[in-house]
Design a protein around this motif. Sequence first.
Motif, short mmCIF file in Angstrom:
data_model
loop_
_atom_site.label_atom_id
_atom_site.label_comp_id
_atom_site.label_asym_id
_atom_site.label_seq_id
_atom_site.Cartn_x
_atom_site.Cartn_y
_atom_site.Cartn_z
N ALA A 15 0.83 -1.21 0.00
CA ALA A 15 0.00 0.00 0.00
C ALA A 15 0.86 1.26 0.00
O ALA A 15 1.80 1.38 0.78
N GLY A 16 0.55 2.17 -0.90
CA GLY A 16 1.23 3.45 -0.97
C GLY A 16 2.63 3.40 -1.54
O GLY A 16 3.35 4.41 -1.51
N GLN A 17 3.06 2.27 -2.11
CA GLN A 17 4.43 2.16 -2.62
C GLN A 17 4.54 2.33 -4.13
O GLN A 17 5.64 2.24 -4.68
N ASN A 18 3.42 2.53 -4.84
CA ASN A 18 3.45 2.69 -6.30
C ASN A 18 4.18 1.50 -6.94
O ASN A 18 5.03 1.67 -7.81
N LYS A 19 3.85 0.29 -6.50
CA LYS A 19 4.60 -0.88 -6.92
C LYS A 19 3.75 -1.95 -7.61
O LYS A 19 4.26 -2.67 -8.46
N VAL A 20 2.49 -2.05 -7.26
CA VAL A 20 1.68 -3.17 -7.75
C VAL A 20 1.14 -2.94 -9.16
O VAL A 20 0.99 -1.81 -9.62
N ASN A 21 0.85 -4.04 -9.80
CA ASN A 21 0.35 -4.04 -11.17
C ASN A 21 -1.14 -3.66 -11.17
O ASN A 21 -1.95 -4.38 -10.59
N PRO A 22 -1.52 -2.57 -11.87
CA PRO A 22 -2.92 -2.16 -11.87
C PRO A 22 -3.75 -2.77 -13.00
O PRO A 22 -4.93 -2.48 -13.15
N ALA A 65 10.83 -10.71 -16.80
CA ALA A 65 11.42 -12.05 -16.70
C ALA A 65 12.15 -12.21 -15.38
O ALA A 65 12.14 -13.28 -14.76
N ASP A 66 12.80 -11.14 -14.94
CA ASP A 66 13.51 -11.13 -13.66
C ASP A 66 12.81 -10.12 -12.76
O ASP A 66 12.76 -8.93 -13.08
N ARG A 67 12.26 -10.55 -11.66
CA ARG A 67 11.52 -9.65 -10.77
C ARG A 67 12.38 -8.53 -10.18
O ARG A 67 11.85 -7.59 -9.60
N ASN A 68 13.68 -8.63 -10.32
CA ASN A 68 14.58 -7.57 -9.85
C ASN A 68 15.04 -6.66 -10.98
O ASN A 68 15.96 -5.88 -10.80
N ASP A 69 14.39 -6.76 -12.12
CA ASP A 69 14.74 -5.94 -13.28
C ASP A 69 14.57 -4.46 -12.93
O ASP A 69 13.48 -4.01 -12.59
N PRO A 70 15.64 -3.69 -13.00
CA PRO A 70 15.55 -2.27 -12.62
C PRO A 70 14.73 -1.42 -13.59
O PRO A 70 14.40 -0.27 -13.27
N SER A 71 14.37 -1.97 -14.75
CA SER A 71 13.57 -1.20 -15.70
C SER A 71 12.08 -1.28 -15.39
O SER A 71 11.27 -0.62 -16.06
N ALA A 72 11.69 -2.06 -14.39
CA ALA A 72 10.28 -2.15 -14.00
C ALA A 72 9.79 -0.78 -13.55
O ALA A 72 10.54 -0.01 -12.94
N VAL A 73 8.55 -0.48 -13.85
CA VAL A 73 7.96 0.81 -13.48
C VAL A 73 6.92 0.60 -12.38
O VAL A 73 6.58 -0.53 -12.04
#
Length: 86
Positions: A15-22, A65-73
């Motif tokens: 919650a509040g982390q701007n992290k989850v897939n909408p 593919a890698d959950r630690n991919d730094p390009s994730a938004v």
Amino acid sequence: LALFEPTHGSAPKYAGQNKVNPMAMIFSGMLMLRHIGELEAGDRLESAIAEVIREGTSVTYDMKADRNDPSAVGTSQVADAIIEKL
């Protein structure tokens, strides 16, 4: 009577982390649009989501593919990318 909701559960630790897939929530909106007869709007929304997924650049960590991919938004960047495609 109809109900539209993502059925993946909740993740209160994010919650509040701007992290989850909408996308599941947005897909629920697409189904609602079709249900109320807004077929063109529903189709446009589905196409926009599919395009964002296909490109793979504006997606959250869980779609990499890698959950630690730094390009994730984050959540809001995914939403912005979908809006841009609309």
